[in-house]
Scaffold this motif. Structure first.
Motif, PDB file in Angstrom:
ATOM      1  N   ASP A 143       0.880  -6.192  -5.007  1.00 11.07           N
ATOM      2  CA  ASP A 143       0.702  -6.699  -3.636  1.00 11.07           C
ATOM      3  C   ASP A 143       0.619  -5.550  -2.642  1.00 11.07           C
ATOM      4  OD1 ASP A 143       0.731  -9.293  -4.510  1.00 11.07           O
ATOM      5  OD2 ASP A 143       2.878  -9.567  -4.186  1.00 11.07           O
ATOM      6  N   LEU A 144       1.475  -4.526  -2.824  1.00 11.21           N
ATOM      7  CA  LEU A 144       1.432  -3.364  -1.925  1.00 11.21           C
ATOM      8  C   LEU A 144       0.099  -2.630  -2.042  1.00 11.21           C
ATOM      9  CD1 LEU A 144       5.033  -1.907  -2.426  1.00 11.21           C
ATOM     10  CD2 LEU A 144       4.154  -3.146  -0.428  1.00 11.21           C
ATOM     11  N   ILE A 145      -0.384  -2.480  -3.260  1.00 14.29           N
ATOM     12  CA  ILE A 145      -1.674  -1.802  -3.459  1.00 14.29           C
ATOM     13  C   ILE A 145      -2.797  -2.582  -2.776  1.00 14.29           C
ATOM     14  CG2 ILE A 145      -3.388  -1.143  -5.199  1.00 14.29           C
ATOM     15  CD1 ILE A 145      -1.076  -0.545  -7.098  1.00 14.29           C
ATOM     16  N   LYS A 146      -2.759  -3.895  -2.918  1.00 13.64           N
ATOM     17  CA  LYS A 146      -3.787  -4.715  -2.263  1.00 13.64           C
ATOM     18  C   LYS A 146      -3.719  -4.578  -0.751  1.00 13.64           C
ATOM     19  CE  LYS A 146      -4.245  -8.265  -5.857  1.00 13.64           C
ATOM     20  NZ  LYS A 146      -4.055  -9.704  -6.178  1.00 13.64           N
ATOM     21  N   GLN A 147      -2.493  -4.524  -0.236  1.00 11.21           N
ATOM     22  CA  GLN A 147      -2.340  -4.334   1.218  1.00 11.21           C
ATOM     23  C   GLN A 147      -2.890  -2.982   1.646  1.00 11.21           C
ATOM     24  OE1 GLN A 147       1.792  -4.912   2.209  1.00 11.21           O
ATOM     25  NE2 GLN A 147       1.849  -7.016   1.390  1.00 11.21           N
ATOM     26  N   ASP A 148      -2.601  -1.933   0.849  1.00  7.41           N
ATOM     27  CA  ASP A 148      -3.128  -0.602   1.176  1.00  7.41           C
ATOM     28  C   ASP A 148      -4.648  -0.588   1.127  1.00  7.41           C
ATOM     29  OD1 ASP A 148      -0.614   0.364   1.550  1.00  7.41           O
ATOM     30  OD2 ASP A 148      -0.430   1.281  -0.436  1.00  7.41           O
ATOM     31  N   LEU A 149      -5.205  -1.200   0.102  1.00  3.13           N
ATOM     32  CA  LEU A 149      -6.669  -1.250  -0.004  1.00  3.13           C
ATOM     33  C   LEU A 149      -7.272  -2.007   1.159  1.00  3.13           C
ATOM     34  CD1 LEU A 149      -7.203  -1.883  -3.830  1.00  3.13           C
ATOM     35  CD2 LEU A 149      -7.864   0.155  -2.544  1.00  3.13           C
ATOM     36  N   SER A 150      -6.623  -3.107   1.528  1.00  5.12           N
ATOM     37  CA  SER A 150      -7.123  -3.882   2.663  1.00  5.12           C
ATOM     38  C   SER A 150      -7.038  -3.082   3.957  1.00  5.12           C
ATOM     39  CB  SER A 150      -6.321  -5.181   2.775  1.00  5.12           C
ATOM     40  OG  SER A 150      -6.755  -5.934   3.881  1.00  5.12           O
ATOM     41  N   ARG A 151      -5.912  -2.356   4.146  1.00  3.44           N
ATOM     42  CA  ARG A 151      -5.751  -1.547   5.369  1.00  3.44           C
ATOM     43  C   ARG A 151      -6.756  -0.407   5.396  1.00  3.44           C
ATOM     44  NH1 ARG A 151      -3.189   2.988   6.003  1.00  3.44           N
ATOM     45  NH2 ARG A 151      -2.100   2.783   4.006  1.00  3.44           N
TER      46      ARG A 151
END
Length: 394
Positions: A143-151
Motif C-alpha cells: 500500500d505504501l509503495i502504491k501511494q508513493d507511485l501515485s504521488r
C-alpha cells in the motif's frame, strides 16, 4: 384339474385378506395332454419348480419371521425387568440417546472451514502466525509503495505541465522580441521620414524610441532567461522523479512477487483471510476434539448398554442401540411392538401361502397325476428324483 381350481377358489373366498397382492377372480386353465411325454414332463417340472421357489421363499420368510419373533421376545424381556434394573437400563439408554443426538447435530452442522482448509492449516500450523505477520507487513508495504507511485506520478504530471508552460513562455518571449525589433524599425523609419521629408525635429523621438525599445527588450530578455532556467530546473526534476519511479517500481515488482508466493504458500488471497481461517481452525479443532471425546463416550455407553441387555437375556441387543427411544418411552415401545406384530402377521400369511397353496398344491397335483396315470408313475418319479438331485446341487 377341477379340484385344484376349487381349492384355490375356496381358499380365496375363505379370507380375502389372507394373502398379499391383488389376484384375478378367474384362474387361467391350461390344457395338458398327459399321454404326451413332453407335455407331461413339462407339467411335472413346472410343479417342481413352483415347489422349489416356494421352498426358497419359505426359508427367507422363516428367517425373517424368527427374527421378528426374537425382537418381540426381547421387548417382553425388557418390559419384564424389575424396577431397579429397568431404571439402570433407562439411565444408560438416556446417555446413549443424548450422545447420539450430539453426534447427529455435529454431523449436520455447517462446518466453519472445509476439510481441505483444515488439513492445510494442520500442515502449516507452526507457520501460520509468522505467515500472517509476513503477509500483513508485505500488504502494508504494498500500500505504501502504491501511494508513493501515485504521488510520484502526480508530481511528474505537475512538472510536465510546468515544462509545457515554460516552453510556451520561451516561445512567447521570442515572439515578443521579434515584435519589439519590428516595432523599433518602424518607429525609426517613421522618425527618419519626419526628419528628412518634413524637416521636423525628431531628436526627442529617437530618445523615447530607444528608451522604450531598451526597456522592452530588457524585460523580454529577463523573462526569457528566467523561463529557460525554470525549464532546466523542471527537466531536472522530471528526471529525478523518473529515477525515483523506477526504483519504486522495482520495489513494487519484488514485493508483488513476494505476496504472490506467500498467497500461494498459505493458500489464501489476503492476510485477513489467513487470520479468519486460523481462527475458524482453532474453533473447529476444539469442536472436533469434543466430538472425538463424545464418540468415545458414546462407544463406551453403547458397550455398557449392550452388556446390560445381554445380562437381561436379550437375544439381539445391537438393535436397541438405534432405538433407545423405545426403552425410554413406553408409547414408542408400543408403537414398535404394533409394527412388529403387523410384520409377523404379514410374514405368517406369506409363509402359509407358499406352504399350503404353492408347495402343497403342487405336491398334490403330482400325486394326483401319479394316481390318475399309474402307467407313467415311474417316469414321473424319475423326473422328480432328477429334479431333486439338481435342486440339491444348486
Amino acid at each position: 384339474m377341477g379340484w385344484f381350481q376349487n381349492l384355490v377358489t375356496k381358499i380365496f373366498r375363505r379370507d380375502d385378506e389372507e394373502f398379499d397382492g391383488d389376484w384375478e377372480d378367474e384362474e387361467v386353465v391350461h390344457q395338458v395332454d398327459y399321454h404326451n411325454k413332453e407335455q407331461r414332463d413339462d407339467y411335472v417340472r413346472n410343479c417342481l419348480e413352483r415347489m422349489a421357489d416356494a421352498t426358497k421363499e419359505l426359508e427367507n420368510l422363516t428367517f425373517e419371521y424368527d427374527m421378528v419373533t426374537s425382537y418381540l421376545r426381547d421387548m417382553e424381556e425388557i418390559e419384564a425387568l424389575p424396577p431397579e434394573e429397568s431404571e439402570q437400563l433407562q439411565e444408560c439408554a438416556r446417555r446413549v440417546a443424548l450422545l447420539q443426538d450430539s453426534k447427529a447435530d455435529f454431523m449436520e452442522r455447517p462446518h466453519r472451514i472445509t476439510d481441505e482448509q483444515y488439513q492445510h492449516i494442520e500442515r502449516i500450523v507452526d507457520e501460520v502466525e509468522d505467515g500472517y505477520k509476513k503477509l500483513s507487513e508485505a500488504e502494508e508495504y504494498q500500500d505504501l509503495i502504491k501511494q508513493d507511485l501515485s504521488r510520484l506520478d502526480g508530481e511528474r504530471h505537475a512538472y510536465l505541465y510546468r515544462k509545457n508552460e515554460m516552453m510556451h513562455m520561451i516561445a512567447d518571449t521570442r515572439g515578443m522580441a521579434i515584435i519589439c525589433v519590428v516595432a523599433l524599425g518602424l518607429c525609426v523609419a517613421l522618425l527618419l521620414l519626419l526628419q528628412f521629408f518634413l524637416d521636423m525635429d525628431t531628436e526627442a523621438g529617437y530618445l523615447v524610441t530607444a528608451a522604450a525599445a531598451a526597456l522592452a527588450i530588457t524585460i523580454i530578455y529577463v523573462k526569457h532567461i528566467d523561463a529557460r532556467r525554470e525549464l532546466h530546473r523542471v527537466e531536472t526534476g522530471i528526471n529525478k522523479i523518473i529515477l525515483l519511479q523506477n526504483k519504486v517500481k522495482i520495489r513494487y515488482v519484488n514485493n508483488t512477487n513476494l505476496l504472490d508466493y506467500l498467497y500461494l504458500k498459505y493458500g489464501v488471497s489476503g492476510a485477513q483471510e489467513l487470520a479468519d481461517m486460523w481462527e475458524n481452525y482453532k474453533i473447529e479443532k476444539e469442536e472436533r476434539e469434543k466430538f472425538r471425546k463424545a464418540e468415545l463416550d458414546l462407544d463406551y455407553n453403547q458397550q455398557e448398554l449392550l452388556q446390560m441387555l445381554k445380562r437381561y437375556q436379550v437375544k439381539d441387543p445391537a438393535v436397541w442401540l438405534h432405538q433407545t427411544e423405545a426403552i425410554l418411552d413406553p408409547k414408542e415401545m408400543v408403537e414398535i411392538r404394533h409394527n412388529l406384530i403387523i410384520r409377523r402377521q404379514s410374514l405368517r400369511r406369506r409363509m402359509d401361502y407358499n406352504k399350503e397353496v404353492v408347495a402343497g398344491a403342487s405336491q398334490r397335483e403330482i400325486k394326483e397325476l401319479v394316481d390318475a396315470y399309474p402307467q407313467y408313475a415311474k417316469e414321473i418319479m424319475a423326473t422328480v428324483e432328477e429334479y431333486e438331485k439338481k435342486f440339491a446341487k444348486g
